[in-house]
Design an enzyme around this catalytic site. Structure first.
Site, PDB file in Angstrom:
ATOM      1  N   GLU A   1       3.845   2.265  11.811  1.00  0.00           N
ATOM      2  CA  GLU A   1       3.038   2.693  12.842  1.00  0.00           C
ATOM      3  C   GLU A   1       3.646   3.507  13.886  1.00  0.00           C
ATOM      4  O   GLU A   1       3.416   4.597  14.307  1.00  0.00           O
ATOM      5  CB  GLU A   1       1.881   1.829  13.523  1.00  0.00           C
ATOM      6  CG  GLU A   1       0.833   1.645  12.483  1.00  0.00           C
ATOM      7  CD  GLU A   1       0.184   0.505  12.598  1.00  0.00           C
ATOM      8  OE1 GLU A   1      -1.056   0.419  13.274  1.00  0.00           O
ATOM      9  OE2 GLU A   1       0.621  -0.517  12.225  1.00  0.00           O
TER      10      GLU A   1
ATOM     11  N   GLN B   1       8.790   5.484   5.854  1.00  0.00           N
ATOM     12  CA  GLN B   1       7.624   4.806   6.501  1.00  0.00           C
ATOM     13  C   GLN B   1       7.578   5.642   7.800  1.00  0.00           C
ATOM     14  O   GLN B   1       6.716   6.003   8.435  1.00  0.00           O
ATOM     15  CB  GLN B   1       8.043   3.341   6.965  1.00  0.00           C
ATOM     16  CG  GLN B   1       7.578   2.599   5.767  1.00  0.00           C
ATOM     17  CD  GLN B   1       5.871   2.432   5.759  1.00  0.00           C
ATOM     18  OE1 GLN B   1       5.431   3.103   5.136  1.00  0.00           O
ATOM     19  NE2 GLN B   1       5.457   1.701   6.378  1.00  0.00           N
TER      20      GLN B   1
ATOM     21  N   ILE C   1       0.805  -1.101   0.174  1.00  0.00           N
ATOM     22  CA  ILE C   1       0.003  -0.090  -0.053  1.00  0.00           C
ATOM     23  C   ILE C   1       0.901   1.310  -0.092  1.00  0.00           C
ATOM     24  O   ILE C   1       0.255   2.280   0.221  1.00  0.00           O
ATOM     25  CB  ILE C   1      -0.756  -0.032   1.102  1.00  0.00           C
ATOM     26  CG1 ILE C   1      -0.145  -0.134   2.412  1.00  0.00           C
ATOM     27  CG2 ILE C   1      -2.127  -1.034   0.974  1.00  0.00           C
ATOM     28  CD1 ILE C   1      -0.818   0.222   3.728  1.00  0.00           C
TER      29      ILE C   1
END
Lengths: 701, 165, 323
Positions: A665, A598, A469
């Site tokens: 995350e 990220q 993604i």
């Protein structure tokens, strides 16, 4: 564990494998498969959303629409195909007349052009028997304790005597911290292109879907439509972000297939509009955290108590694990967490980047920042004094906990020693402050993954039904495969993005690289055991990791420390963040180039939520009225100045053979609290909620 | 249905379009040019940016029928043959992308921005009459019409700086 | 979006005649606002008259100042050498608006005639007197962050979203209009209106009237001017409040954005500050006078502080530069 895995490609800077396709716009997303992919003359679907938040649909007036040019069909609850399973109210779209929230799908228009579908949807008239709905909650709302929180965690827990300990503490902090409703808002709106194909051997369902989990879309659709999973084919070759909102199927997946089911043999394209995303594709609940901390004169915590009130939809439960980080970061002999869930007539909340950890860590870190002030300690020193020896929740040893090292490295690099007392630095028109906060995220590995290794002339094809993604999965899994098979990178043809490939878990929970990478390592080992180092083209093996892969004797978490410089205009309260640094302990980094993206991406979203993001739900109507990208602000280029991510050089051999712990995350956790800490330091006005808007920054609200 | 003709990435295309079709929908749905992306459909994200008659432009807020005869260059048409345009190559080199959905719009916007920078001040410009100096702050402001939710902004900045040099 | 006829007239008069001749017709300029409205269903004209080909796209220096064609793109106007050198407030108000792409597309007149960005105006499922007269105002007791604090009515509490309009307001601009009955001019100050009990009317223009140009008088020698836009994010956002200001000798001119249904020329403040010192305290006191009639709710109270602070910042800075 990692002893026998070659580490050669792992750790190398590599550009994205699909990068050239993306920078030229040639990578096809879910709405972009045309004749070249067998999608001929698709029909266009447009959704009609409910304009009441609770009640029943009395009638859908669509005769005029049905008769208009280019319109093929209008579906509502009276004529839509029936589902085989309607237990899940979010998925039971157009199955009955009940309305659970404003914006729920009550009809759909299918037309040969998107213009006609949109106009048709505008002209469908729906009559309701409306009932008053409940749309708001506050700290006094009743609610109830859910059975379990997201990720299967317990809603509450208690150790020792928190109340007694609070009564005898030297320093007591008792404050409430708030986070607002937030929406994931990936740049690509959720979309499905679907075909219900009536073949000679029965129906086959084909979808191009914008999802983080092709396999879970497949299994969900198979169950709902009562067909074998093997007859459902879900492709997600490129996905324009998800941030959790595409982790689970949502109503649009179902309704697109209902539309396709009603027009067998014709492709149907459905894109959720940006505005509709605010009702249909998940969001993060607002949270209210009452934090009580009791500390001795030296700042050593005797008690940590965290009571959360949050909400879910009456039609489907999703309980954000906001208390989760409170259980793992700081030591205290007396501890309590609790969760109260208020059920409202509102859209269904779901995963948003670091569910639980993000709002929970905001509350906990903002509370620690405030306690540091109360005790008169440097915020980092306070954390140092409350560093646990073992996981406070389970008593297990942390395999690898280097939070303080992150703080120390970051403090030095950021110039933390320059931080002065609150409101002590005015440069021109701007108050300047520094802030910090801890980041935390558990290391998850999902069970049940499989990969296939297939020998081809000159190399190996490695397949797994995972989805990239934007994380870089295509690239890093290729690197892992090269090391697992002990070959050059060029010898690996890595395939992912389809449910026709071996089963893979969701691109979520920062677990993708760990879970899929482990499957690839396992399949590679099996392949070598079965076919040796000189296989014949066509030789193949399919395998996955052992059933209980993770060493359960240890608490596996990633940690980090974030640092922020905030500037607040003394005239207008406008907040700008010129510098942000995160130092993370995340195990081994597979590809520094993509890992940086990220981590910086997570921090950027954290900055964005800290300063701007709020889905404003109108208490009267029950829906979010800031439902587009002009009114739901996400950070622009101009808001993102110097954001730097660094990490410790390490490998966590307890986590998986690659030694990594996941990075998607952790960057968003702690970012909000670090911004709030910096603004508090700049202006002297304590920030206990995000977003820290100009009115709050100077205490005008 | 009105008939329109466009030049898209150097090639002529023409066909009937619904009079209501935006340039974005005409490109994506009528002419199968899916390079410009639909992120918001309301001029709030920049994903649909193309170079329209040489300037960066939002195709979602333009009616196709009003742009009959226009020359459209998308991210797919920037490079020479198989070679990536220097801006696109720099995006790749600096990892100025993640999910890739905003990327074609960012690349077009960057190319347009570099072309127009000279002689055009921005909100970040101190001296309105001075020649444009593409500082970090100037680049960020000038690129702010292109949202990126993945947070690839630092990589995009680095990419643009490399090309601007 | 309703299907419409698309017309592309050659002359302004032809355009005016086409729109004036049909209640169901509307002008289309850059489209950056109208196309949005067509999609949401706020506007559903039967005829769209494209004024893009009328040649109203020139900026001319005149004896009195500047004449700006209605069709001049925002980016071209901001980049115009004369605008940059003599009308900083104009250039900066343009550059503070939207994004580069939208500024390439949006026109001078289109920018002035853009409609409110109130979330309820855009959400056709909620009551809004501006969109659908008589249905009520959802904003007054709803999402208030972008609501007006001056000149609002019970029927409508929204603000005008244009930055350019605020910049032109402080420049005493004039608007040239062509209508079915001929040409007329009106002060820009009279173009936008307060909502009263007819918030569906943004401006004083009649149906079929087309803005053809905006003229801006020359600023006095030695004048300094600027535009400041306070907003949540650093770019690509509508104003929470904005301040356009000109300081020329004893004269101080200030217009506010983000506070009212029209650009708010702060005449009380201007009078209070005329000839006096422009220190922070004095400016804040003058703001207080200007804001005396303000009404706020829980979501807008901060605008009093913010517009006062922004005005103090801008005027003290201009005073320093004018010296």
């Amino acid at each position: 564990m990692s002893d026998d895995l070659r580490i050669k490609e792992i750790g190398m800077e590599r550009s994205r494998v699909e990068g050239a396709l993306k920078v030229t716009g040639r990578a096809p997303y879910a709405m972009e498969h045309g004749a070249g992919h067998g999608v001929q003359e698709p029909l266009h679907a447009f959704l009609v959303g409910s304009t009441v938040s609770r009640g029943r649909v009395l009638a859908v007036h669509a005769d005029e629409v049905r008769g208009s040019e280019d319109v093929v069909a209008v579906l509502d609850h009276t004529n839509a195909p029936r589902l085989a399973d309607t237990d899940d109210e979010e998925y039971a779209v157009l199955q009955d007349d009940e309305v659970h929230f404003r914006g729920q799908v009550v009809a759909l228009v299918l037309a040969t052009t998107s213009e006609a579908a949109r106009e048709g949807a505008r002209r469908v008239r729906v009559e309701y028997a409306a009932e008053p709905g409940e749309h708001v909650f506050d700290e006094d709302s009743e609610g109830d304790e859910p059975e379990k929180l997201n990720a299967g965690l317990p809603p509450s827990g208690s150790t020792g005597e928190p109340d007694l300990a609070l009564a005898s503490a030297t320093h007591v902090l008792d404050e409430t911290y708030r986070t607002p409703y937030m929406h994931n808002n990936p740049m690509e709106p959720h979309a499905t292109t679907a075909l219900w194909d009536l073949g000679p051997d029965g129906a086959e369902l084909r979808c191009f879907d914008s999802t983080q989990a092709a396999h879970s879309v497949r299994s969900t659709l198979a169950r709902l439509f009562g067909i074998e999973a093997g007859r459902v084919h879900v492709e997600a070759s490129h996905v324009g972000g998800g941030f959790g909102s595409k982790g689970l199927p949502h109503a649009h997946n179902v309704v697109a297939v209902l539309a396709a089911r009603s027009q067998p043999g014709r492709w149907v394209r459905l894109a959720v509009t940006r505005q509709q995303m605010f009702a249909l594709t998940g969001y993060r609940t607002a949270t209210i955290s009452r934090f009580r901390l009791g500390a001795g004169p030296d700042g050593v915590l005797g008690v940590i108590s965290h009571d959360v009130v949050e909400q879910t939809s009456r039609c489907k439960e999703f309980a954000e694990q906001t208390v989760a980080p409170t259980r793992h970061v700081y030591a205290a002999p007396n501890r309590r967490t609790s969760t109260r869930l208020v059920r409202l007539d509102v859209a269904v909340p779901s995963w948003m980047r670091a569910p639980g950890e993000m709002p929970g860590s905001f509350a906990q870190e903002a509370a620690m920042d405030e306690l540091a002030d109360l005790v008169g300690l440097d915020p980092i020193e306070l954390r140092r004094r409350n560093e646990p020896e073992a996981d406070p929740e389970t008593g297990k040893s942390f395999g690898d906990r280097r939070l303080l090292e992150c703080f120390d490295r970051g403090a030095e690099r950021f110039g933390w020693s320059e931080r002065g007392p609150a409101r002590s630095r005015l440069e021109g028109d701007w108050y300047v402050g520094l802030g910090t906060a801890a980041s935390v995220y558990p290391a998850y590995t999902q069970p049940g993954n499989q990969a296939r290794v297939l020998a081809e002339p000159g190399g190996y094809r490695v397949e797994i039904g995972a989805v990239d993604i934007g994380t870089g999965a295509r690239t890093v899994l290729r690197q892992i495969a090269a090391d697992a098979l002990d070959v050059d990178l060029d010898a690996i043809d890595l395939r992912l993005g389809s449910s026709d490939l071996p089963i893979a878990s969701v691109a979520g929970g920062s677990s993708g690289t760990s879970s899929w990478g482990w499957a690839i390592v396992a399949a590679s080992r099996t392949f070598r055991a079965q076919h040796g180092t000189s296989p014949e083209p066509g030789d193949e093996s399919v395998a996955g990791p052992p059933k209980k892969p993770v060493d359960e004797d240890y608490a596996l978490h990633s940690f980090g420390a974030q640092f922020v410089e905030a500037r607040v205009n003394r005239f207008t309260g406008e907040v700008r963040v010129p510098r942000m640094l995160g130092v993370f302990s995340v195990g081994r980094v597979v590809n520094p180039k993509l890992a940086r993206s990220q981590l910086v991406g997570g921090m950027t979203m954290g900055l964005s939520t800290a300063l701007f993001e709020e889905s404003w739900r109108d208490p009267r109507f029950g829906h979010v009225v800031t439902d587009d990208l002009a009114t739901y602000h996400v950070a622009t280029h101009a808001d993102v100045r110097d954001i730097e991510a660094a990490w410790l050089d390490e490998s966590d051999h307890r986590a998986n053979p690659m030694g990594l712990r996941g990075i998607g995350e952790i960057g968003i956790t702690g970012a909000g609290a670090a911004v709030a800490s910096a603004v508090t330091n700049a202006t002297g006005v304590r920030q206990r909620s995000i977003p820290v808007t100009p009115d709050k920054a100077l205490g005008w609200e | 249905m009105p008939r329109i003709s466009l030049t898209v990435d150097g090639s002529p295309v023409s066909g009937d379009v619904d009079v209501r079709a935006t340039l974005l929908d005409a490109l994506r749905e009528r002419f199968d040019v899916t390079t410009p992306k639909k992120g918001c459909d309301h001029g709030q994200c920049g994903a649909c940016t193309v170079l329209l008659d040489g300037r960066r432009h939002l195709t979602c807020l333009s009616l196709a029928v009003a742009h009959d005869g226009a020359e459209v260059v998308t991210a797919a048409g920037l490079g020479e043959g198989d070679e990536l345009h220097p801006v696109a190559q720099a995006f790749l080199d600096h990892d100025g992308l993640q999910c890739g959905y905003c990327t074609p719009g960012q690349v077009c916007s960057a190319v347009g921005m570099l072309a127009e920078a000279d002689g055009t001040p921005s909100h970040a410009t101190d001296d309105l009459e001075a020649e444009t100096e593409l500082t970090d702050e100037e680049i960020r402001e000038r690129m702010s019409g292109n949202l990126c939710r993945c947070g690839a902004y630092p990589g995009i900045l680095a990419a643009i700086k490399e090309v601007a040099r | 979006m309703r299907r419409f006829e698309y017309a592309r007239p050659r002359t302004p008069q032809e355009a005016v005649d086409l729109v004036a001749g049909s209640d169901d017709a509307a002008f289309l300029a850059g489209g950056s606002n109208l196309v949005d409205h067509l999609k949401v269903g706020i506007a559903s004209p039967g005829v769209l008259v494209d004024v893009g080909g009328l040649g109203l796209d020139r900026v001319e220096e005149t004896d009195g100042g500047l004449r700006i064609g209605a069709g001049v793109r925002n980016s071209d106007l901001a980049a115009h050498p004369v605008v940059r050198s003599r009308y900083a407030v104009l250039a900066r108000s343009l550059l503070a608006g939207a994004s580069a792409q939208i500024r390439h597309q949006a026109t001078t007149a289109g920018n002035l005639l853009q409609r409110t960005r109130c979330v309820y105006f855009y959400d056709a499922t909620t009551p809004c007197n501006k969109r659908e007269p008589g249905t009520g105002c959802s904003a007054v007791d709803g999402y208030q962050r972008y609501n007006a604090i001056l000149g609002a009515s019970a029927a409508c509490v929204t603000v005008h979203p244009s930055d350019l309009a605020v910049g032109l307001a402080v420049l005493d601009a004039t608007v040239e209009v062509l209508g079915p009955d001929g040409a007329r001019t009106l002060p820009l100050a009279d173009l936008h209106r307060l909502p009263g009990d007819s918030p569906e009317q943004d401006t004083t223009l009649a149906h079929g009237e087309l803005i053809t140009a905006v003229t801006v008088p020359r600023l006095p020698e030695g004048a300094v001017s600027t535009y400041y836009k306070a907003r949540d994010r650093a770019s690509y956002a509508f104003a929470l409040v904005s301040v356009a200001a000109v300081v020329a000798g004893d004269e101080v001119r200030v217009a506010w954005g983000g506070v009212a249904h029209r650009p708010w020329r702060a005449t009380v403040l201007e009078e209070a500050l005329r000839g006096g010192p422009l220190d922070e305290e004095t400016v804040r006191a003058a703001c207080l006078e200007e804001l005396a009639p303000a009404t706020t709710g829980p979501g807008t109270a901060f605008k009093l502080e913010m517009v006062t602070g922004a005005t103090a910042m801008v005027l003290t800075d201009l005073a320093g530069r004018a010296r």
